[in-house]
Design a protein around this motif. Sequence first.
Motif, PDB file in Angstrom:
ATOM      1  N   GLN A  85       0.806  -1.217   0.000  1.00  0.00           N
ATOM      2  CA  GLN A  85       0.000   0.000   0.000  1.00  0.00           C
ATOM      3  C   GLN A  85       0.844   1.275   0.000  1.00  0.00           C
ATOM      4  N   THR A  86       1.886   1.256  -0.823  1.00  0.00           N
ATOM      5  CA  THR A  86       2.614   2.481  -1.134  1.00  0.00           C
ATOM      6  C   THR A  86       2.064   3.020  -2.449  1.00  0.00           C
ATOM      7  N   LEU A  87       2.358   4.267  -2.731  1.00  0.00           N
ATOM      8  CA  LEU A  87       1.888   4.864  -3.972  1.00  0.00           C
ATOM      9  C   LEU A  87       2.540   4.183  -5.175  1.00  0.00           C
ATOM     10  N   LEU A  88       1.792   4.078  -6.257  1.00  0.00           N
ATOM     11  CA  LEU A  88       2.345   3.510  -7.478  1.00  0.00           C
ATOM     12  C   LEU A  88       3.600   4.263  -7.900  1.00  0.00           C
ATOM     13  N   GLU A  89       3.584   5.575  -7.757  1.00  0.00           N
ATOM     14  CA  GLU A  89       4.749   6.371  -8.128  1.00  0.00           C
ATOM     15  C   GLU A  89       5.999   5.921  -7.364  1.00  0.00           C
ATOM     16  N   ALA A  90       5.811   5.574  -6.086  1.00  0.00           N
ATOM     17  CA  ALA A  90       6.943   5.101  -5.281  1.00  0.00           C
ATOM     18  C   ALA A  90       7.416   3.734  -5.766  1.00  0.00           C
ATOM     19  N   LYS A  91       6.487   2.879  -6.130  1.00  0.00           N
ATOM     20  CA  LYS A  91       6.865   1.559  -6.642  1.00  0.00           C
ATOM     21  C   LYS A  91       7.629   1.687  -7.959  1.00  0.00           C
ATOM     22  N   LEU A  92       7.210   2.610  -8.798  1.00  0.00           N
ATOM     23  CA  LEU A  92       7.894   2.804 -10.066  1.00  0.00           C
ATOM     24  C   LEU A  92       9.304   3.344  -9.870  1.00  0.00           C
ATOM     25  N   VAL A  93       9.479   4.190  -8.854  1.00  0.00           N
ATOM     26  CA  VAL A  93      10.821   4.684  -8.540  1.00  0.00           C
ATOM     27  C   VAL A  93      11.698   3.528  -8.060  1.00  0.00           C
ATOM     28  N   GLU A  94      11.159   2.701  -7.171  1.00  0.00           N
ATOM     29  CA  GLU A  94      11.898   1.516  -6.701  1.00  0.00           C
ATOM     30  C   GLU A  94      12.300   0.639  -7.880  1.00  0.00           C
ATOM     31  N   ALA A  95      11.304   0.349  -8.730  1.00  0.00           N
ATOM     32  CA  ALA A  95      11.556  -0.551  -9.860  1.00  0.00           C
ATOM     33  C   ALA A  95      12.590   0.025 -10.812  1.00  0.00           C
ATOM     34  N   GLN A  96      12.469   1.301 -11.127  1.00  0.00           N
ATOM     35  CA  GLN A  96      13.423   1.946 -12.039  1.00  0.00           C
ATOM     36  C   GLN A  96      14.849   1.849 -11.489  1.00  0.00           C
ATOM     37  N   ALA A  97      14.987   2.119 -10.197  1.00  0.00           N
ATOM     38  CA  ALA A  97      16.324   2.123  -9.596  1.00  0.00           C
ATOM     39  C   ALA A  97      16.969   0.742  -9.662  1.00  0.00           C
ATOM     40  N   VAL A  98      16.226  -0.296  -9.334  1.00  0.00           N
ATOM     41  CA  VAL A  98      16.834  -1.632  -9.332  1.00  0.00           C
ATOM     42  C   VAL A  98      17.053  -2.148 -10.745  1.00  0.00           C
ATOM     43  N   LEU A  99      16.158  -1.816 -11.657  1.00  0.00           N
ATOM     44  CA  LEU A  99      16.334  -2.250 -13.038  1.00  0.00           C
ATOM     45  C   LEU A  99      17.570  -1.608 -13.654  1.00  0.00           C
ATOM     46  N   GLU A 100      17.794  -0.341 -13.352  1.00  0.00           N
ATOM     47  CA  GLU A 100      18.986   0.329 -13.854  1.00  0.00           C
ATOM     48  C   GLU A 100      20.265  -0.276 -13.276  1.00  0.00           C
ATOM     49  N   ALA A 101      20.153  -0.859 -12.075  1.00  0.00           N
ATOM     50  CA  ALA A 101      21.311  -1.495 -11.440  1.00  0.00           C
ATOM     51  C   ALA A 101      21.561  -2.902 -11.969  1.00  0.00           C
ATOM     52  N   GLY A 102      20.641  -3.411 -12.791  1.00  0.00           N
ATOM     53  CA  GLY A 102      20.851  -4.724 -13.390  1.00  0.00           C
ATOM     54  C   GLY A 102      19.963  -5.835 -12.864  1.00  0.00           C
ATOM     55  N   VAL A 103      19.006  -5.521 -11.992  1.00  0.00           N
ATOM     56  CA  VAL A 103      18.071  -6.538 -11.498  1.00  0.00           C
ATOM     57  C   VAL A 103      17.229  -7.066 -12.659  1.00  0.00           C
ATOM     58  N   LYS A 104      17.034  -8.379 -12.697  1.00  0.00           N
ATOM     59  CA  LYS A 104      16.362  -9.020 -13.826  1.00  0.00           C
ATOM     60  C   LYS A 104      14.943  -9.500 -13.510  1.00  0.00           C
ATOM     61  N   GLU A 105      14.562  -9.473 -12.238  1.00  0.00           N
ATOM     62  CA  GLU A 105      13.218  -9.895 -11.869  1.00  0.00           C
ATOM     63  C   GLU A 105      12.683  -9.004 -10.752  1.00  0.00           C
ATOM     64  N   LEU A 106      11.363  -8.781 -10.774  1.00  0.00           N
ATOM     65  CA  LEU A 106      10.695  -8.010  -9.734  1.00  0.00           C
ATOM     66  C   LEU A 106       9.604  -8.863  -9.104  1.00  0.00           C
ATOM     67  N   ASP A 107       9.592  -8.927  -7.769  1.00  0.00           N
ATOM     68  CA  ASP A 107       8.492  -9.552  -7.023  1.00  0.00           C
ATOM     69  C   ASP A 107       7.647  -8.412  -6.453  1.00  0.00           C
ATOM     70  N   VAL A 108       6.500  -8.185  -7.047  1.00  0.00           N
ATOM     71  CA  VAL A 108       5.699  -6.992  -6.789  1.00  0.00           C
ATOM     72  C   VAL A 108       4.525  -7.300  -5.872  1.00  0.00           C
ATOM     73  N   VAL A 109       4.371  -6.488  -4.822  1.00  0.00           N
ATOM     74  CA  VAL A 109       3.177  -6.564  -3.976  1.00  0.00           C
ATOM     75  C   VAL A 109       2.226  -5.468  -4.431  1.00  0.00           C
ATOM     76  N   PRO A 110       1.081  -5.821  -5.027  1.00  0.00           N
ATOM     77  CA  PRO A 110       0.139  -4.800  -5.456  1.00  0.00           C
ATOM     78  C   PRO A 110      -0.676  -4.262  -4.280  1.00  0.00           C
ATOM     79  N   ASN A 111      -1.364  -3.174  -4.527  1.00  0.00           N
ATOM     80  CA  ASN A 111      -2.237  -2.576  -3.514  1.00  0.00           C
ATOM     81  C   ASN A 111      -3.613  -3.214  -3.633  1.00  0.00           C
ATOM     82  N   PHE A 112      -3.875  -4.213  -2.805  1.00  0.00           N
ATOM     83  CA  PHE A 112      -5.120  -4.963  -2.905  1.00  0.00           C
ATOM     84  C   PHE A 112      -6.347  -4.120  -2.567  1.00  0.00           C
ATOM     85  N   SER A 113      -6.161  -3.027  -1.844  1.00  0.00           N
ATOM     86  CA  SER A 113      -7.299  -2.178  -1.502  1.00  0.00           C
ATOM     87  C   SER A 113      -7.900  -1.517  -2.736  1.00  0.00           C
ATOM     88  N   LEU A 114      -7.170  -1.531  -3.855  1.00  0.00           N
ATOM     89  CA  LEU A 114      -7.680  -0.952  -5.096  1.00  0.00           C
ATOM     90  C   LEU A 114      -8.625  -1.893  -5.840  1.00  0.00           C
TER      91      LEU A 114
END
Length: 235
Positions: A85-114
């Motif tokens: 339950q963080t903002l999507l914008e925050a998740k995208l920042v997290e994802a962008q940062a790790v992808l740029e560092a070379g991470v090849k997979e993301l385990d994403v927790v969606p906001n189920f309240s949506l």
Amino acid sequence: MPSAREILQQGLERIGGPEDLAARIDSTLLNPKATEADAEDLVKKAAEHGFRCAVLTPAHSIRVSKLAEKLGVKLCSVIGFPLGQTLLEAKLVEAQAVLEAGVKELDVVPNFSLGPDGVYREVSDIVRLAKGYGALVKVILEAPLWDDDKLSLLVDSSRRAGADVVKTSTGVYTKGGDPLTVYRLARLAKPIGLGVKASGGIKTGIDAILAVGAGADIIGTSSAERVLESFKSLA
């Protein structure tokens, strides 16, 4: 659902041996007490044992990315972990940062309240970003929390959003590595082309065999070495 004996037999048939099991294991370190040295050790052991990948927090993923590249270990980072339950914008920042560092997979927790439609929209944006880097996306659904109807909607939302894998749980709020939970998720996900990751409470070789027998393609565990050694002792 098949009997426990049938699930065990299916697991034994599907796992070709210790190397095959290791290649199915996402070795995980998400403990708040974990240090950078602990994260480096996880990566080194993933290389030593041939684990499928090393799963870390965004901060640790970035810090050990050069070591992982040197050792040929694939990195996976959690996003929005553990509540989602963080903002999507925050998740995208997290994802962008790790992808740029070379991470090849993301385990994403969606906001189920949506709700399922909101989960679809959120995961779609993360998938779009990840695919630009050639990265795989796994969606953590906390399957034990939902009845079959709600779980089916969440699985379908993940598929429509372009995810590659659905995962039983974070292991924080629910222990989704049990055969019943894995089976419930697999029977919804497999027919529509999604992979299944079992996670939460998988501590032994038997746990892993049962999860694979119930339909898991990937095993997520913070006890990767113990699971592998326990499996070897069964031979």
